[in-house]
Write an enzyme that holds these catalytic residues in place. Structure first.
Site, PDB file in Angstrom:
ATOM      1  N   ASN A   1       0.868  -1.178   0.000  1.00  0.00           N
ATOM      2  CA  ASN A   1       0.000   0.000   0.000  1.00  0.00           C
ATOM      3  C   ASN A   1       0.902   1.223   0.000  1.00  0.00           C
ATOM      4  OD1 ASN A   1      -1.750   2.078   0.545  1.00  0.00           O
ATOM      5  ND2 ASN A   1      -2.383   1.341   2.569  1.00  0.00           N
TER       6      ASN A   1
ATOM      7  N   LYS B   1       0.102   4.271  -0.163  1.00  0.00           N
ATOM      8  CA  LYS B   1      -0.515   5.441   0.491  1.00  0.00           C
ATOM      9  C   LYS B   1      -0.315   6.687  -0.379  1.00  0.00           C
ATOM     10  CE  LYS B   1      -0.037   3.078   4.852  1.00  0.00           C
ATOM     11  NZ  LYS B   1       0.160   3.131   6.307  1.00  0.00           N
TER      12      LYS B   1
ATOM     13  N   HIS C   1      -9.366   1.074   5.137  1.00  0.00           N
ATOM     14  CA  HIS C   1      -8.076   1.235   5.820  1.00  0.00           C
ATOM     15  C   HIS C   1      -8.263   2.152   7.026  1.00  0.00           C
ATOM     16  CE1 HIS C   1      -3.939   2.326   6.636  1.00  0.00           C
ATOM     17  NE2 HIS C   1      -3.585   1.262   5.953  1.00  0.00           N
TER      18      HIS C   1
ATOM     19  N   GLU D   1      -6.567   4.479   8.144  1.00  0.00           N
ATOM     20  CA  GLU D   1      -6.329   5.911   7.897  1.00  0.00           C
ATOM     21  C   GLU D   1      -7.563   6.560   7.282  1.00  0.00           C
ATOM     22  OE1 GLU D   1      -2.678   5.321   5.763  1.00  0.00           O
ATOM     23  OE2 GLU D   1      -1.716   4.755   7.650  1.00  0.00           O
TER      24      GLU D   1
ATOM     25  N   GLU E   1      -4.994  -5.077  10.570  1.00  0.00           N
ATOM     26  CA  GLU E   1      -3.980  -4.051  10.762  1.00  0.00           C
ATOM     27  C   GLU E   1      -4.235  -3.334  12.091  1.00  0.00           C
ATOM     28  OE1 GLU E   1      -2.105  -2.826   6.755  1.00  0.00           O
ATOM     29  OE2 GLU E   1      -3.793  -1.509   7.120  1.00  0.00           O
TER      30      GLU E   1
ATOM     31  N   GLY F   1       2.938   2.030  10.834  1.00  0.00           N
ATOM     32  CA  GLY F   1       3.921   3.108  10.710  1.00  0.00           C
ATOM     33  C   GLY F   1       4.642   3.423  12.005  1.00  0.00           C
TER      34      GLY F   1
ATOM     35  N   SER G   1       3.845  -2.363  10.219  1.00  0.00           N
ATOM     36  CA  SER G   1       5.300  -2.435  10.381  1.00  0.00           C
ATOM     37  C   SER G   1       5.896  -3.768   9.946  1.00  0.00           C
ATOM     38  CB  SER G   1       5.705  -2.098  11.831  1.00  0.00           C
ATOM     39  OG  SER G   1       5.272  -0.794  12.168  1.00  0.00           O
TER      40      SER G   1
HETATM   41  P1  13P Z   1       3.309   0.215   7.649  1.00  0.00           P
HETATM   42  O1  13P Z   1       3.821  -1.029   6.994  1.00  0.00           O
HETATM   43  O2  13P Z   1       4.025   1.450   7.182  1.00  0.00           O
HETATM   44  O3  13P Z   1       3.240   0.085   9.128  1.00  0.00           O
HETATM   45  O4  13P Z   1       1.794   0.429   7.134  1.00  0.00           O
HETATM   46  C1  13P Z   1       0.912  -0.626   7.204  1.00  0.00           C
HETATM   47  C2  13P Z   1      -0.308  -0.262   6.459  1.00  0.00           C
HETATM   48  O5  13P Z   1      -1.054   0.619   6.840  1.00  0.00           O
HETATM   49  C3  13P Z   1      -0.595  -0.973   5.195  1.00  0.00           C
HETATM   50  O6  13P Z   1      -1.871  -0.726   4.746  1.00  0.00           O
END
Ligand code: 13P
Length: 251
Positions: free
Chosen positions: A11, A13, A97, A99, A169, A175, A215
């Site tokens: 992803n 982002k 997601h 976010e 997740e 992150g 992560s």
């Molecule tokens: P990270 O791998 O940067 O922690 O992000 C995970 C994520 O949100 C994938 O959709």
């Protein structure tokens, strides 16, 4: 022995211009040309979908989008529909997601509409679920996940569920560099598979791929992928560089 084909999904982002996305996808395509037992997906920003789809044509890498709207077309400024994603070359779409839930008002109800629209159009939805740190501390992890799955998949028929993928997740692991421990991941994945079994039966529960995200890095992916109920990874930061993402794909 798992008979589900692993899926490693990136992803991206809100990272990469079209040129940057093109470069990264081209590099990745070279690095993973030896892979034939793992499904691979990358989800660049909308603006790069078309260029990336060209460069990954005839490779094992599939294209995904990071979100979509549930109507096919109409006066919905700024939104993108499933048919548009398909014509841009997408096979997958990430839905719900954290976010989007946190910053853009996504709810279980809108997630459900998007899942229904995605499956109806032939896209493979990746439904993201996960608890926040506070919810985990308050021992609400399982009730939160239960609700996200229950409401997110409301009215979905067994047939429509066939293609669905779930991504666990934990919000606190995204992150943050804090990966959930193997025990925590396995416990939740088994719980999620159990929920699917209760709703759709044993056959589908066994066939459904459940990805872990939060992560994931080259140095922790092997351990995570060895867990009985982990069928892949949804990778953020470490998917942005072709070499680290390739290492993850070669878990
Ligand atoms: P990270 O791998 O940067 O922690 O992000 C995970 C994520 O949100 C994938 O959709």
């Amino acid at each position: 022995m798992k008979d589900r084909i692993p899926l490693i999904a990136g992803n991206w982002k809100m990272f990469k211009t079209s040129n940057e996305a093109l470069d990264a996808a081209a590099q990745l395509a070279k690095l993973v040309s030896d892979i034939d037992t793992v499904d691979i997906m990358i989800a660049p920003p909308f603006t790069s979908l078309t260029v990336v789809s060209e460069v990954i044509r005839d490779t094992r890498i599939a294209l995904g989008a990071q979100d979509m709207y549930w109507e096919k077309e109409g006066a919905f400024t700024g939104e993108i529909s499933a048919p548009m994603l398909i014509s841009a070359g997408c096979q997958y779409v990430i839905i719900g997601h954290s976010e989007r839930r946190q910053y853009f008002g996504e709810t279980d109800e809108t997630v459900n509409k998007k899942i229904m629209a995605a499956t109806a159009s032939g896209l493979i939805p990746i439904l993201c679920v996960g608890e926040t740190e506070t919810q985990r501390d308050e021992k609400k992890t399982f009730s939160v996940l239960d609700k996200q799955i229950e409401k997110g998949l409301e009215k979905l028929t067994l047939d429509e569920h066939q293609s669905l993928i779930i991504a666990y997740e934990p919000v606190w692991a995204i992150g943050s560099g804090k990966t959930a421990t193997p025990d925590q991941v396995q416990e939740v994945h088994a719980f999620l598979r159990d929920l699917i079994e209760k709703r759709f039966g044993n056959m589908l529960a066994k066939a459904t791929r459940i990805l872990y995200g939060g992560s994931v890095k080259p140095d922790n992916v092997t351990e995570l992928m060895a867990l009985p109920d982990v069928d892949g990874a949804l990778v953020g930061g470490a998917s942005l560089k072709a070499d680290s993402f390739s290492k993850i794909i070669h878990f």
